[in-house]
Design a protein around this motif. Structure first.
Motif, PDB file in Angstrom:
ATOM      1  N   PRO A 659      62.328  46.471  73.167  1.00  0.00           N
ATOM      2  CA  PRO A 659      63.031  45.712  72.124  1.00  0.00           C
ATOM      3  C   PRO A 659      62.060  45.132  71.102  1.00  0.00           C
ATOM      4  N   LEU A 660      62.449  45.221  69.845  1.00  0.00           N
ATOM      5  CA  LEU A 660      61.697  44.591  68.767  1.00  0.00           C
ATOM      6  C   LEU A 660      62.328  43.231  68.484  1.00  0.00           C
ATOM      7  N   ARG A 661      61.510  42.225  68.301  1.00  0.00           N
ATOM      8  CA  ARG A 661      62.038  40.863  68.108  1.00  0.00           C
ATOM      9  C   ARG A 661      61.507  40.266  66.813  1.00  0.00           C
ATOM     10  N   ASP A 662      62.392  39.555  66.135  1.00  0.00           N
ATOM     11  CA  ASP A 662      62.063  38.811  64.918  1.00  0.00           C
ATOM     12  C   ASP A 662      61.345  39.704  63.898  1.00  0.00           C
ATOM     13  N   ILE A 663      61.986  40.835  63.598  1.00  0.00           N
ATOM     14  CA  ILE A 663      61.432  41.775  62.626  1.00  0.00           C
ATOM     15  C   ILE A 663      61.881  41.371  61.222  1.00  0.00           C
ATOM     16  N   SER A 664      60.913  41.163  60.347  1.00  0.00           N
ATOM     17  CA  SER A 664      61.248  40.804  58.976  1.00  0.00           C
ATOM     18  C   SER A 664      61.354  42.064  58.128  1.00  0.00           C
ATOM     19  N   ILE A 665      62.313  42.051  57.218  1.00  0.00           N
ATOM     20  CA  ILE A 665      62.519  43.129  56.253  1.00  0.00           C
ATOM     21  C   ILE A 665      62.518  42.494  54.869  1.00  0.00           C
ATOM     22  N   ASP A 666      61.590  42.902  54.025  1.00  0.00           N
ATOM     23  CA  ASP A 666      61.506  42.426  52.644  1.00  0.00           C
ATOM     24  C   ASP A 666      61.885  43.565  51.715  1.00  0.00           C
ATOM     25  N   LEU A 667      62.820  43.315  50.795  1.00  0.00           N
ATOM     26  CA  LEU A 667      63.254  44.329  49.839  1.00  0.00           C
ATOM     27  C   LEU A 667      62.913  43.900  48.425  1.00  0.00           C
ATOM     28  N   GLN A 695      64.365  38.685  51.646  1.00  0.00           N
ATOM     29  CA  GLN A 695      63.839  38.800  53.007  1.00  0.00           C
ATOM     30  C   GLN A 695      64.884  38.362  54.021  1.00  0.00           C
ATOM     31  N   VAL A 696      65.013  39.156  55.090  1.00  0.00           N
ATOM     32  CA  VAL A 696      65.825  38.792  56.250  1.00  0.00           C
ATOM     33  C   VAL A 696      64.989  39.014  57.504  1.00  0.00           C
ATOM     34  N   THR A 697      65.358  38.337  58.574  1.00  0.00           N
ATOM     35  CA  THR A 697      64.704  38.531  59.868  1.00  0.00           C
ATOM     36  C   THR A 697      65.754  38.945  60.883  1.00  0.00           C
ATOM     37  N   VAL A 698      65.525  40.086  61.523  1.00  0.00           N
ATOM     38  CA  VAL A 698      66.446  40.592  62.540  1.00  0.00           C
ATOM     39  C   VAL A 698      65.947  40.098  63.894  1.00  0.00           C
ATOM     40  N   PRO A 699      66.739  39.288  64.598  1.00  0.00           N
ATOM     41  CA  PRO A 699      66.226  38.659  65.821  1.00  0.00           C
ATOM     42  C   PRO A 699      65.867  39.641  66.933  1.00  0.00           C
ATOM     43  N   GLU A 700      66.632  40.727  67.070  1.00  0.00           N
ATOM     44  CA  GLU A 700      66.328  41.701  68.131  1.00  0.00           C
ATOM     45  C   GLU A 700      66.888  43.060  67.765  1.00  0.00           C
ATOM     46  N   ILE A 701      66.099  44.096  68.046  1.00  0.00           N
ATOM     47  CA  ILE A 701      66.518  45.477  67.807  1.00  0.00           C
ATOM     48  C   ILE A 701      66.259  46.268  69.078  1.00  0.00           C
ATOM     49  N   GLY A 702      67.332  46.843  69.632  1.00  0.00           N
ATOM     50  CA  GLY A 702      67.176  47.689  70.804  1.00  0.00           C
ATOM     51  C   GLY A 702      66.954  49.128  70.356  1.00  0.00           C
ATOM     52  N   VAL A 703      68.034  49.915  70.317  1.00  0.00           N
ATOM     53  CA  VAL A 703      67.944  51.295  69.850  1.00  0.00           C
ATOM     54  C   VAL A 703      67.835  51.336  68.330  1.00  0.00           C
ATOM     55  N   ALA A 704      68.708  50.600  67.664  1.00  0.00           N
ATOM     56  CA  ALA A 704      68.745  50.650  66.201  1.00  0.00           C
ATOM     57  C   ALA A 704      69.460  49.418  65.673  1.00  0.00           C
ATOM     58  N   ALA A 705      69.258  49.153  64.387  1.00  0.00           N
ATOM     59  CA  ALA A 705      69.963  48.089  63.684  1.00  0.00           C
ATOM     60  C   ALA A 705      70.344  48.594  62.308  1.00  0.00           C
ATOM     61  N   THR A 706      71.458  48.092  61.793  1.00  0.00           N
ATOM     62  CA  THR A 706      71.917  48.416  60.450  1.00  0.00           C
ATOM     63  C   THR A 706      72.143  47.105  59.717  1.00  0.00           C
ATOM     64  N   VAL A 707      71.233  46.771  58.821  1.00  0.00           N
ATOM     65  CA  VAL A 707      71.285  45.502  58.101  1.00  0.00           C
ATOM     66  C   VAL A 707      71.968  45.736  56.759  1.00  0.00           C
ATOM     67  N   VAL A 708      72.989  44.945  56.483  1.00  0.00           N
ATOM     68  CA  VAL A 708      73.770  45.078  55.252  1.00  0.00           C
ATOM     69  C   VAL A 708      73.539  43.844  54.392  1.00  0.00           C
ATOM     70  N   LEU A 709      73.091  44.056  53.165  1.00  0.00           N
ATOM     71  CA  LEU A 709      72.896  42.974  52.204  1.00  0.00           C
ATOM     72  C   LEU A 709      73.875  43.186  51.055  1.00  0.00           C
ATOM     73  N   THR A 710      74.685  42.183  50.768  1.00  0.00           N
ATOM     74  CA  THR A 710      75.780  42.312  49.805  1.00  0.00           C
ATOM     75  C   THR A 710      75.557  41.396  48.619  1.00  0.00           C
ATOM     76  N   ARG A 711      75.865  41.911  47.437  1.00  0.00           N
ATOM     77  CA  ARG A 711      75.782  41.098  46.220  1.00  0.00           C
ATOM     78  C   ARG A 711      76.782  39.953  46.281  1.00  0.00           C
TER      79      ARG A 711
END
Length: 711
Positions: A659-667, A695-711
């Motif tokens: 598992p990946l924990r506290d992964i940050s994604i910056d767009l 920037q968002v932080t995903v607390p935990e990723i097992g197999v996969a995650a799908t992060v949705v950012l909406t206007r």
């Protein structure tokens, strides 16, 4: 440097037809098999498919043995009484519950026709065919598409299938001219046609062009015939995600990429072919299998986590899902198999609102030219006897072209792996395409750059955009010079050593530490000699060190470095141009040497300083971005690719991801972002604006995650 520009292919949004969850049956029976279709229960059959969340099913109309599962005047049929009407019963069972149905029909693989019409078989240069010896089981009896009789059989069967049932589509298999790399046929029709045209039948380039033309002609003829019978029919052909497919697009409603990663293909195949095919403007499916190994692997069933991981990677590329099964002659849909499929497809169903109408977002492209995109069989070192025999035949018929194609595919694949590990958003495009739309162009080791392409690339640089040219991609084809203006006279030939070295300096050395200042890193696949004059606008990141010629230092394994760097540069940057003098893509694919990745990423940081994505996720994690318009949403797909250990050359086991924990994604995207959440779990994520990036932080990723950012 010019402002970074993103490329979003609007054609991806206008693809309303088709499901995201398809299943394909690969059923092949000899006349000795009994119990075909015995006890077929249409209600149970359809209910199992619905419970597995399957929207479309592809069923066998005729198998590779040539046996028909529909009433045919020319046959042949299986002797079992329930086999003759098996196709129609499956189609009706599916359509009664709203499941779409395609029928699969193999074209050039037909063991019945091979036996009864051996004159239709493809022939090697040594006049051998793939027909087995008497009493031996068949392998892959490949027939030549030049024979009119073969196509007449296909067309009559197609008309009989349409009269017997009303499928939504027809899925022609085995129309591509070669299973692996070099397509050639020395049958009397092919040889005569080439000789009459004044061309040499033993020229592999001529042979490959003819086979490609035969493929195009066959696709055109079959599609026009099928559409004349049924104007609303959807037509697709297996394994069309290769260069040259653009010529066939008028006759393709969809593209299917057959790729069972645990079989022959490996996990590098789909990203390469998918990133190319998705830019052709038609729906693209990635076909994996439920099997632990390869087609027909009875008793072999993927771990549910492995299948979920494969499908997550498929939709992350913007492709749709297809899973292959062989339920056996009785068509019994095994609860273990369809429970596994259901678990994977339920997850895809949850995120479908964020897949429909979503277009991949790209900032870079690998520029390619010449088939194939990749060469999986020989590079994988497969133990599959059928493929090994094809490889042996092609090595015998056209060894130079075959090895060149292997190197070409390996170089593109290696660069794909490097860009994925760097979380860069990229496509793979033909050199004839609109390459100017990308901020960064990556030129593979084996790309041939002629004067016309060199001019386009130089203008790309002059416009403030970036080019990363590797080895042959930096050289002007057919000339002893490099194409970039500032390096035009730097070429001094090829190193005479198969295994030279390189020593880091300057910015590259600062990135990885001073302890490497005097270390000579091996270049396992050779290098060119580039005499690059250093100056204010030329940054040399590494120089070539050649091996010692002193025989007293021979180790028995390799010749050690001399310890004195030469005048020749191996990695250079000049403004928005980065060049590498050794085959970095090929070397990384074959050896995975970490210093290749370090040098590549050093260039990337300078050439693309503000990438779309920055993340704390490890390089093994696949991160891709898509975008929807209404409502406007940015979707970040994160696939946690962390395989278990396995034997060298074996399949990767994606069964127990760390598992990946506290992964940050910056767009790096403009405009406001109001909300963010993880679509698979519904978890709401805090969204922050930091240094002009969201920037968002995903607390935990097992197999996969799908992060949705909406206007």
């Amino acid at each position: 440097m010019a402002t970074r520009r993103l490329w979003i292919d609007e054609r991806q949004r206008a693809q309303p037809h088709g499901s995201w969850r398809r299943m394909l049956f690969d059923i092949n029976n000899s006349t000795e098999v009994r119990g075909i279709g015995a006890g077929f229960d249409p209600d149970s059959f359809a209910a199992t498919l619905l419970e597995a969340r399957i929207e479309e099913l592809v069923v066998i109309a005729k198998d590779v043995n040539g046996l028909c599962y529909f009433p045919s005047e020319i046959g042949p049929h299986h002797p079992e009484p329930d086999a003759k009407n098996l196709l129609g019963r499956q189609v009706k069972a599916c359509q009664d519950v709203g499941i779409g149905v395609y029928v699969v029909y193999p074209v050039w693989w037909d063991e019945h026709l091979a036996i009864h019409h051996p004159e239709w078989l493809m022939m090697g240069k040594d006049r051998s065919t793939s027909l087995p010896a008497y009493g031996e089981p068949p392998a892959i009896s490949q027939m030549c598409l030049s024979h009119p009789g073969l196509l007449e059989v296909v067309k009559q069967h197609t008309s009989e299938i349409f009269a017997h049932c009303e499928p939504d589509g027809v899925w022609f298999d085995m129309v591509n001219p070669a299973t692996t790399s070099v397509a050639a046929c020395y049958c009397v029709r092919c040889v005569s046609a080439l000789e009459e045209a004044g061309e040499s039948p033993v020229d592999p380039v001529v042979q490959q062009r003819r086979q490609n033309e035969l493929c195009n002609a066959t696709i055109k003829e079959l599609t026009e015939y099928a559409r004349a019978l049924r104007p609303d029919i959807r037509v697709l052909y297996n394994t069309m995600a290769v260069l040259g497919t653009a010529e066939r697009l008028p006759y393709l409603d969809e593209i299917e990429i057959e790729c069972i990663p645990t079989g022959l293909w490996g996990y590098h195949y789909l990203p390469v072919h998918g990133r190319y095919a998705r830019g052709l403007g038609v729906p693209v499916y990635g076909l994996t299998g439920r099997f632990a190994k390869h087609w027909g692997d009875y008793g072999g069933l993927k771990h549910p986590t492995q299948l979920r991981s494969e499908l997550a990677s498929t939709v992350a590329l913007g492709l749709r899902c297809d899973i292959g099964d062989d339920p056996g002659p009785a068509l019994r849909l095994d609860p273990a198999v369809y429970g596994t499929v259901a678990e994977a497809y339920q997850e895809i169903e949850r995120i479908e609102p964020y897949l429909r109408g979503a277009a991949p977002v790209s900032e870079a492209a690998i520029v390619v030219s010449g088939p194939p995109l990749s060469q999986f069989a020989a590079e994988m070192g497969t133990d599959d006897e059928e493929v090994s025999s094809l490889v042996d035949q092609q090595l015998n018929d056209a060894p130079e072209m075959f090895l060149e194609n292997i190197a070409r595919g390996a170089s593109v694949t290696g660069l794909t792996q490097l860009l994925q590990a760097s979380h860069i958003q990229f496509d793979i495009v033909d050199r004839a395409d609109d390459i100017e739309r990308y901020q960064l162009l990556v030129l593979p080791d084996t790309l041939e750059v002629d004067d016309e392409l060199a001019g386009r690339l130089q203008r790309h640089l002059d416009d403030g955009k970036a080019v990363l040219a590797v080895h042959g991609g930096a050289r002007l084809a057919g000339a002893d010079q490099l194409w970039p203006r500032q390096l035009r006279d730097a070429f001094r030939g090829e190193s005479t050593f198969e295994r030279p070295y390189t020593r880091l300096r300057g910015a590259a050395l600062a990135d990885i530490g001073e302890r490497y200042r005097e270390f000579d890193f091996a270049l396992y696949v050779g290098a060119d000699l580039w005499a690059v004059p250093e100056g204010d606008d030329l940054d040399v990141y590494a120089k070539l060190t050649e091996p010692t010629s002193d025989p007293l230092h021979l180790t028995g394994y390799a010749i050690p470095p001399s310890g004195e760097p030469t005048e020749y540069a191996t990695v250079v940057r000049s403004g928005t141009l980065g060049v590498v003098s050794f085959p970095l893509g090929l070397g990384y694919f074959r050896h995975g040497y970490w210093i290749y990745r370090e040098l590549f990423q050093r260039l990337l940081r300078d050439l693309l300083p503000d990438p779309l994505v920055r993340s704390t996720a490890p390089g093994s994690t696949e991160i891709t971005v898509t975008q929807q318009e209404e409502p406007e949403r940015w979707i970040v797909h994160i696939v946690n690719h962390s395989p278990l250990r396995h034997r060298r050359g074996g399949a990767e086991y994606l069964e127990d991801p760390i598992p990946l924990r506290d992964i940050s994604i910056d767009l790096d995207i403009d405009g406001p972002i109001e909300t963010a959440f993880e679509a698979r779990t519904g978890t709401v994520l805090d969204v922050r604006r930091t240094d002009d990036r969201w920037q968002v932080t995903v607390p935990e990723i097992g197999v996969a995650a799908t992060v949705v950012l909406t206007r």
